[in-house]
Every structure is written in structure tokens, then in C-alpha cells.
Motif scaffolding. Structure first.
Motif, PDB file in Angstrom:
ATOM      1  N   ILE B 138       0.888  -1.170   0.000  1.00 31.84           N
ATOM      2  CA  ILE B 138       0.000   0.000   0.000  1.00 31.84           C
ATOM      3  C   ILE B 138       0.911   1.201   0.000  1.00 31.84           C
ATOM      4  CG2 ILE B 138      -0.128   0.124   2.527  1.00 31.84           C
ATOM      5  CD1 ILE B 138      -3.117   0.879   2.143  1.00 31.84           C
ATOM      6  N   ASP B 139       0.439   2.331  -0.454  1.00 32.90           N
ATOM      7  CA  ASP B 139       1.296   3.511  -0.300  1.00 32.90           C
ATOM      8  C   ASP B 139       0.473   4.703   0.159  1.00 32.90           C
ATOM      9  OD1 ASP B 139       0.343   5.104  -2.350  1.00 32.90           O
ATOM     10  OD2 ASP B 139       2.042   4.775  -3.688  1.00 32.90           O
ATOM     11  N   PRO B 140       1.134   5.760   0.583  1.00 32.21           N
ATOM     12  CA  PRO B 140       0.404   6.874   1.213  1.00 32.21           C
ATOM     13  C   PRO B 140      -0.701   7.429   0.326  1.00 32.21           C
ATOM     14  CG  PRO B 140       2.746   7.128   1.560  1.00 32.21           C
ATOM     15  CD  PRO B 140       2.590   5.966   0.630  1.00 32.21           C
ATOM     16  N   VAL B 174      -0.302   4.944   7.374  1.00 32.58           N
ATOM     17  CA  VAL B 174       0.257   4.686   6.037  1.00 32.58           C
ATOM     18  C   VAL B 174       0.398   6.011   5.294  1.00 32.58           C
ATOM     19  CG1 VAL B 174      -0.173   3.650   3.785  1.00 32.58           C
ATOM     20  CG2 VAL B 174      -0.610   2.332   5.853  1.00 32.58           C
ATOM     21  N   ASN B 180       4.789  -0.935   7.300  1.00 38.28           N
ATOM     22  CA  ASN B 180       3.907  -1.830   8.046  1.00 38.28           C
ATOM     23  C   ASN B 180       4.500  -2.222   9.402  1.00 38.28           C
ATOM     24  OD1 ASN B 180       2.300  -1.601   5.886  1.00 38.28           O
ATOM     25  ND2 ASN B 180       2.597  -3.687   5.108  1.00 38.28           N
TER      26      ASN B 180
END
Lengths: 621, 224
Positions: B138-140, B174, B180
Motif C-alpha cells: 500500500i502507499d500513502p 500509512v 507496516n
């Protein structure tokens, strides 16, 4: 113009005195004789010797120019002859009493005007009828006496007298009232309404002066024509004063009418002519106002004649003008103006019994007023039409201008767009030159200088560096997020996430120390350079150092200072050798890049500790 | 650091479907997958949507790597089909440039992670490994998008499709850029718990987008 109507009355235009014809009954009423004589002191009847036979209508002052005011007695002897013994009822009709008077029947007082001394009542155009009381009359010759009061210098006399069957007299009375009063009332009302209407138009449209002149002409005419109808001299204190004011109104009316025709016909009247008109008018008015008693009559006549002549001359000159201009409007006005003199001529002929007809002047006057109003209405309608056309033209030209403006704006917009595009392209070219170009030049120099053949990892590292630069250039130019991040956290978030994901996989501990907010946000180029520095430094840590711990720390020691430190505990490298030999293209390129955005880059490295320190001076917004 | 060190203790779901129209990229990914320990016969290749669908008829797959820009359509279509067939499948997007909106659309269609082509082999391999180990990349940017997209759930109604407080908290971290592991430390959770939360978030995102599609279809009268 319309004062000729007055001429008609002035000259006692009514038919000459007449006796009633035989009525439907068998009785016949005849006027036997008419006598007149000056009254004595206190208005008593003249002595028997002073009576002289006259015929009605009688204008006493014409035969006695030396009349100095006072009363004249008129005695009318008449008789009714009936086949039977019974008399029929008898009515009396006086068409005009100049100027005021009283009536006696067989010595008994029948009627008198309100004022028999100055200011006199005005019965000169007031037909009146009475039923003669049965018991005042007797068989044979009856007498009706009329005492008439007048003032010196003015007309004095008695108009036609009718005696006879009441039905016949009543009809005659109605006819006289119609011709001598109602027609003029209509005249007056028409003139008044038209005058007020055009006055209002003129008030709204002051530049259309002919409306104003016509309005004033009409209103002065009203003041003049009122003389025909009023039966009391109020508010004036003498009959003479009233007569003077009357003529003054006439003069002004004519002068205004001349101005109207000149303005309406757009005639190039010389100023001298106008000055002359107003000088003559002014002199006559002054004469009327100031003349001594003995000259008042002459002044009145002069004023009246002057007005008539000016009016007639103006009518004729306008006829010529209309002939010259050949404009329909002018022709109609000229025809309209000529109606009045022609009607006047006709009535003059009627008066002199050359032709047998009723006077037509009052009619023609009303007709010409309407015609004039219609002409001005036409002019007004034409002006309105012109305004409407102008509005249409205006709307058309506005639409045209709008279209042109739209085209121009579109062109300008297209220009601005292509300019922006050009700027954008320049910006990309600039970025490519500064970023990639610099790195490429630097690498080429390294390759040239290198004495040994380059090892594949070195070439790879160079190519990767160029790729990362390229990606950043593209990201910066094509992504929507070119804006400077609001906080240091937001700035570092993508990098931090990307690298911690890898650090986590590789078991490298990372520490990220950043302040909560910028003190001065860095410029776009500065923050891009910092991003590239962090990316390059952390990539090196992952690939080459074998470090277990990494710390990134951003400090803002002063409002315009920024210090970024990246520290790791990896193997380290020989800084000087790296700088010299260009083993790591990255370090040298990063140094150049940080310098270009107004900062410096220090690299300290030893086994177990490598520290990159970038210092930037922030210029502020 | 050797590749073998990175590939230890990996359970490899197979077979793997690799959908990419560029032969060069295919070879690169193939090499990476082989490095990760895959046997060559566990890899199935497709260069277009059509080929991919043909492959699916023949055999079931355990992992899909899908490029978005395919010659006969968008990879998002394929992701949607894969997700409908198998709700438990791991689907990774291999995207050329960082077209964030496109990646987000792929996540909505049911992708469980993504990786950018232009990154180093090492970085791609680490991302693949993370997925193989059950992680959820996942990314920001994606986190921020999800926060905007999904409503916060009501307290006491855990399964209404909205985010639980914990999930919201994780997304917020995040978005701040935390990894994580950092998030796990911050919230006193294991890294794997954090990842399973993220997977559940992806699932909610996908369900939410499907629900929206059904809702929209109902409104347009496509469903009786």
C-alpha cells in the motif's frame, strides 16, 4: 392665424337684423322701426328730438367717432298682427349687446347685465332670448328699449334683434349659440389640449424646439380667443385693459407661430429676420401697454393688423419654402397654413354679401389645428421610427462587435494556450537539461577520464541514475502533485513508505526524524533535489552499505535554513576516492544538484558510519 | 545480499499467471520469479486479455501479475474477472509509470498490490516477496484515496462496509509514510496483523466499488 375668427365677430358677422317671418300660427310679428339716441346724464333716455332712425346691427361709434363712453338707447317698435282676437306668445332674441346693457319692454325692466359701469360685463358675443310676459304686452305697437353701455375708443352698439314666435326664436337662438359660442368653445378646448400636449412633449424633448413654439403659440392663442367667450372682464379692472392684453396675446401667438414654422420647416432664417420679428412684436406690446388713453384704440388696431399681416406673410413665405424643399411634410403644413387665409377671404366675401354662406372660419380653424397636430404627430412618429431603426442598427453593431470580440478573445486564448504550452515545453527542456543533462555531462567526463575500462556495475549505476532522474522529471511534469507538500511529513511520506517497505524486507531498521511543520517551505526545485538526494542515498544504503540501521533527520535550525542528514552504519567508502574517481556517480551528481539549488552537501564516511549532510538556504515564498 | 537469502522460508503459490505484452518485461519478471524459486513450469504467460482468458479456461491459478496497458484492453477488466472467479486470489498490478488513478482503479477492481516497472529489480523482487508472504503493499497516496472513498464505520456495527477505527488508524499512519512494521510497533500489533488489516481494507474497497456498481445499475434499471 385664427384671429381672423375674431374679425368675423368684430364685423358683426351675423345676418343683418331681421324680423321673424310669419309663424306657423297666423300671427305675424313685425319690427316697425328702430331708433337710437345717446343717453343723458345718469343714463336717462334721450329727449324725443335726439332719437334717430337706425338699422340693426348698429355700430354707434362708427357714426359717432367722438363717442366718449356712456350709454346709448335703442328703441325698437314692433307689433303683432293676428287674424283673430287672441295674441300669440312672443319671444325676444338679442344676438349681441356691445358691450353691456339692459332691456325694457314697454317701459318695464326685463333684464340687465351684471355690470353696467366699468368694468363692464361683456355681452358682445352672447345671444340671449326671453319670453315676453303676456301681460306686459298690448295690442298694437309695443316697444322694446335697450340701453347699451360702452367705453370710449371701443365699439358700442346693438346686434340684430329678433322678435316673434317662441319656437322659431328658440331655434334661432340655438343656431346662434352654436356658431358664436360652442364652435369657439371647441376651438378653445382643442387649442388648449394641443398646446398642453406639445408643451409636455417639448419639456421632455427640449431640443425639438418647434414643439415648444407651437405649444406657446397655442396657449397664447387660447388667451386671445378667450375674449370671444368671457362675459366678465375679471381679473382685469377695465374693458380697455382687457382689450390690450388680448391684442398682446395675439401678437405673441403669431410670433411664436412664426418661430414654429421656421423651426419645423428647418428654414435657414437669418437671425436678423428673427430679431426683426421680435422687435416689432416687442414695440407693439410696449405701445399697447404704455400708450395714453387717446392712442390705445390706434395701438390696438395697429397690433391687430400687424399680427394679421405677419401671419399672412409667414403663410405665404412657407408656401414658397415648401415649394422649394418639395418635402411632403412641408407641403402639407403649407396647405394647412393656407386654409386659414382662404377661409378668412371666404368669410370676408360672406360678410360683404358677395356670396351667400355661413362663415367657415371657426371650422377651418379646428380643422387646421387637427391637421397641424397630425403633421407633428407624423414628425414624431418618423423620429420614433428613426430611433427604432437606430436601435436595430445599434443591436446589429453590438452583435457584430461581440462576434469580433469573441473571435479576438478566442485568438488570444489560443495564443495564450500555445504560449503556455511553449512555456511548459521549455520548462521540461529546462528540467531535462538541468537534471539529466548535468548528470550525463558529468558521467561522460568520468568515462573519458577513466583510464580503465568501466565495470558493468558502474555503467549500470550510471544508467539507473539517469533513469531515476528521468522518472522524477516526468513525475514532476505530468503528475498533478507538483505542489510543494504542506508539511515535512507529507513530503517524506512516499519515500519513507517505499524504503521502509524494502528495509522491512531486508531487516534494516530505519528511523525518520522530521519536524512537524516547515518554518519556510522550500522552493519546488529545492524539494525535488532533496527528494532525489534521499532516494539516491537510501538506494546506496540498500545496495552497497550492508547497513543494519539507517537514520534520516531533517532539522530547521533557523527560519531560512534546512539541514538534512542521512546516516547509516554500513561499510562506508573512501569519500575522496569516490569524488575523484567517480565510482559513485550519484554522490557527485547529488553534490552538483544541491549546490545548484543554493546548498551544500558534505559526505563523511568511515567503516560503520556514513553521514550525508545537505544544507540549504531557503529563500522563502 | 544474495537473492537466495531473500528467498528463504517462502511458500510459493503456483501456478503464476503473468500478463504483459512486452517481451522484455516478461523476461525480466520471469527471471525475478525464477530467482524467487519458482520452477519454470509454474509460470504461465499471456500477452493480451484474450490469451489470459484462454489460459484461465485451461487451469486454475494462484497468483496473477497483470500489466494494465494491454493491446486489446485494460488489465483492470481482467482483474475484475479474476476477482469474480476467485475471491482469495492474489492479484498484483505491474504498472509502467506511476499512474496513480489507474492503480487505484485496479485496487477497486480487486487487485491486492502493485509494483512499478521502472523500479530496480531488487525493489520489484522485494515487493513480490512481500506479496508471496501474504503482505499487502500500500502507499500513502492509496491510503489517502481509501480514506476519502470509504466511510468510517459506526461504532458497534463492525460489518457495515465502513472502516473500523483500527483500519482508519492504520490508513492514517500509512498516509504519513510509516511502513507496516512501524505501524505494528506503533499500534502494538504484529506486522502480519497490520497486513491482514490492509487486505481487509482492500476487500472492503472492492466490495464497496461493486456495491456502488450494483446500486448504479439498479438506478439505471439494468437490474430487475
Amino acid at each position: 392665424m385664427r384671429w381672423l375668427a375674431l374679425l368675423v365677430l368684430w364685423a358683426f358677422a351675423a345676418p343683418a337684423w331681421a324680423q321673424a317671418p310669419a309663424s306657423a300660427a297666423d300671427c305675424t310679428t313685425r319690427i316697425l322701426a328702430v331708433h337710437a339716441g345717446p343717453a343723458g346724464a345718469d343714463g336717462v333716455k334721450p329727449a324725443a328730438a335726439d332719437w334717430q332712425a337706425v338699422s340693426l346691427p348698429d355700430e354707434w361709434n362708427r357714426r359717432h367717432p367722438d363717442f366718449a363712453g356712456g350709454s346709448i338707447w335703442y328703441r325698437i317698435d314692433w307689433r303683432q298682427d293676428c287674424p283673430g282676437a287672441a295674441r300669440e306668445p312672443v319671444a325676444l332674441l338679442l344676438q349681441s349687446v356691445v358691450l353691456a346693457g339692459e332691456v325694457f319692454v314697454n317701459g318695464r325692466h326685463l333684464w340687465s347685465d351684471t355690470h353696467l359701469t366699468e368694468p363692464l360685463s361683456r355681452s358682445w358675443n352672447m345671444p340671449r332670448q326671453w319670453m315676453l310676459p303676456e301681460n306686459w304686452l298690448h295690442d298694437g305697437v309695443n316697444t322694446i328699449e335697450v340701453r347699451v353701455s360702452g367705453v370710449a375708443g371701443q365699439s358700442v352698439g346693438l346686434g340684430p334683434v329678433f322678435i316673434g314666435d317662441p319656437g322659431h326664436i328658440g331655434r334661432l337662438h340655438d343656431s346662434l349659440r352654436w356658431h358664436h359660442r360652442t364652435l369657439f368653445e371647441i376651438n378653445l378646448i382643442v387649442s388648449g389640449i394641443v398646446g398642453i400636449l406639445f408643451f409636455c412633449v417639448w419639456i421632455m424633448r427640449r431640443d425639438q424646439t418647434f414643439y415648444g413654439w407651437y405649444a406657446f403659440s397655442s396657449l397664447f392663442w387660447m388667451a386671445f380667443a378667450a375674449n370671444i367667450l368671457i362675459i366678465s372682464p375679471w381679473p382685469f379692472t377695465s374693458s380697455l385693459m382687457l382689450a390690450c392684453v388680448n391684442i398682446i396675446a395675439l401678437l405673441l401667438s403669431v410670433a411664436c407661430f412664426c418661430m414654429f414654422t421656421w423651426r419645423f420647416g428647418e428654414q435657414q432664417v437669418r437671425p436678423r429676420t428673427e430679431r426683426t420679428l421680435w422687435s416689432v412684436t416687442g414695440v407693439l406690446i410696449a405701445a399697447l401697454a404704455l400708450a395714453p388713453l387717446s392712442f390705445v384704440n390706434a395701438a390696438q388696431w395697429a397690433g391687430f393688423r400687424a399680427a394679421a399681416i405677419i401671419f399672412l406673410a409667414n403663410c405665404l413665405q412657407f408656401l414658397v419654402h415648401a415649394w422649394r424643399t418639395r418635402r411632403r411634410e412641408h407641403a402639407i403644413l403649407a396647405a394647412c397654413l393656407m386654409v386659414l387665409p382662404v377661409a378668412g377671404l371666404h368669410d370676408a366675401l360672406v360678410l360683404t354679401h358677395l356670396i351667400d354662406a355661413q362663415p367657415i372660419f371657426p371650422w377651418s380653424n379646428i380643422a387646421s389645428t387637427f391637421a397641424l397636430s397630425a403633421i407633428m404627430g407624423l414628425r414624431h412618429a418618423r423620429n420614433l421610427g428613426r430611433i427604432e431603426r437606430f436601435n436595430e442598427e445599434l443591436a446589429e453593431s453590438v452583435a457584430k462587435a461581440r462576434r469580433e470580440l469573441t473571435v479576438t478573445l478566442e485568438r488570444e486564448h489560443a495564443l495564450a494556450l500555445s504560449h503556455t504550452r511553449l512555456q511548459y515545453q521549455l520548462q521540461i527542456a529546462h528540467d531535462l537539461h538541468d537534471g539529466l543533462g548535468g548528470a550525463l555531462v558529468h558521467m561522460m567526463r568520468s568515462v573519458e577520464r577513466s583510464t580503465e575500462p568501466l565495470a558493468p556495475p558502474q555503467v549500470l549505476s550510471m544508467l539507473k541514475f539517469i533513469r531515476d532522474d528521468l522518472r522524477q522529471t516526468i513525475d514532476t511534469n505530468y503528475s498533478a502533485s507538483v505542489t510543494i507538500p504542506a508539511t515535512p511529513q507529507e513530503w517524506i511520506a512516499p519515500l519513507r513508505h517505499r524504503f521502509t517497505a524494502m528495509f522491512d524486507e531486508l531487516g534494516i531498521a530505519s528511523e525518520w526524524l522530521l519536524p512537524e511543520a516547515w518554518r519556510t517551505p522550500p522552493a519546488a526545485l529545492q524539494y525535488l533535489a532533496l527528494s532525489r538526494l534521499v532516494e539516491e542515498a537510501l538506494t546506496n544504503v540498500i545496495k552497497h552499505s550492508g547497513a543494519r540501521n539507517v537514520q534520516l533527520r531533517l532539522d530547521l535550525p533557523e527560519a531560512d535554513k534546512l539541514v538534512l542528514r542521512v546516516e547509516d552504519d554500513g561499510a562506508g567508502f573512501d569519500v575522496a576516492a569516490v569524488r575523484q574517481a567517480g565510482i559513485s556517480i550519484g554522490v557527485r551528481s547529488m553534490t552538483a544538484r544541491i549546490v545548484r539549488v543554493g546548498g551544500s552537501l558534505d559526505v563523511v564516511s568511515e567503516p560503520g558510519r556514513t553521514l550525508l549532510t545537505a544544507r540549504l538556504t531557503l529563500a522563502g515564498a | 545480499m544474495s537473492v537466495s537469502a531473500l528467498t528463504a522460508d517462502l511458500v510459493l503459490p503456483s501456478p503464476v499467471l503473468l500478463v504483459d505484452d512486452e517481451p522484455g518485461e516478461r523476461q525480466r519478471l520471469e527471471a525475478l520469479l525464477l530467482d524467487l524459486g519458482y520452477p519454470a513450469d509454474a509460470l504461465v504467460f499471456a500477452a493480451s486479455l484474450k490469451e489470459a482468458r484462454a489460459c484461465l479456461i485451461d487451469q486454475p491459478i494462484a497468483l496473477a501479475l497483470v500489466d494494465l496497458g494491454l493491446p486489446d484492453g485494460s488489465g483492470i477488466e481482467l482483474i475484475d474477472e479474476l476477482r469474480t472467479r476467485d475471491p482469495g486470489l492474489s492479484i498484483m498490478v505491474i504498472s509502467a509509470w506511476r499512474a496513480r488513478e489507474e492503480i487505484f482503479a485496479a485496487l477497486r477492481a480487486g487487485a491486492t498490490g502493485y509494483v512499478l516497472k521502472e523500479r530496480d529489480d531488487l525493489e520489484i523482487m522485494l515487493a513480490l516477496r512481500s506479496v508471496l508472504r501474504g503482505g499487502a503493499p500500500i502507499d500513502p497516496f492509496v491510503a489517502r484515496q481509501i480514506i476519502e472513498e470509504l466511510p468510517a464505520g459506526k461504532v458497534g456495527q463492525p460489518d457495515d462496509g465502513g472502516l473500523t477505527p483500527r483500519e482508519s488508524e492504520i490508513l492514517r499512519l500509512v498516509a504519513e509514510g510509516l511502513g507496516n512494521r512501524d505501524i505494528g510497533e506503533r499500534l502494538f500489533l504484529s506486522r502480519y496483523t497490520v497486513e491482514s488489516h490492509i487486505k481487509r481494507i482492500y476487500r472492503k474497497l472492492e466490495v464497496s466499488s461493486r456495491t456502488q456498481a450494483i446500486h448504479a445499475a439498479g438506478q439505471r434499471g439494468l437490474l430487475a
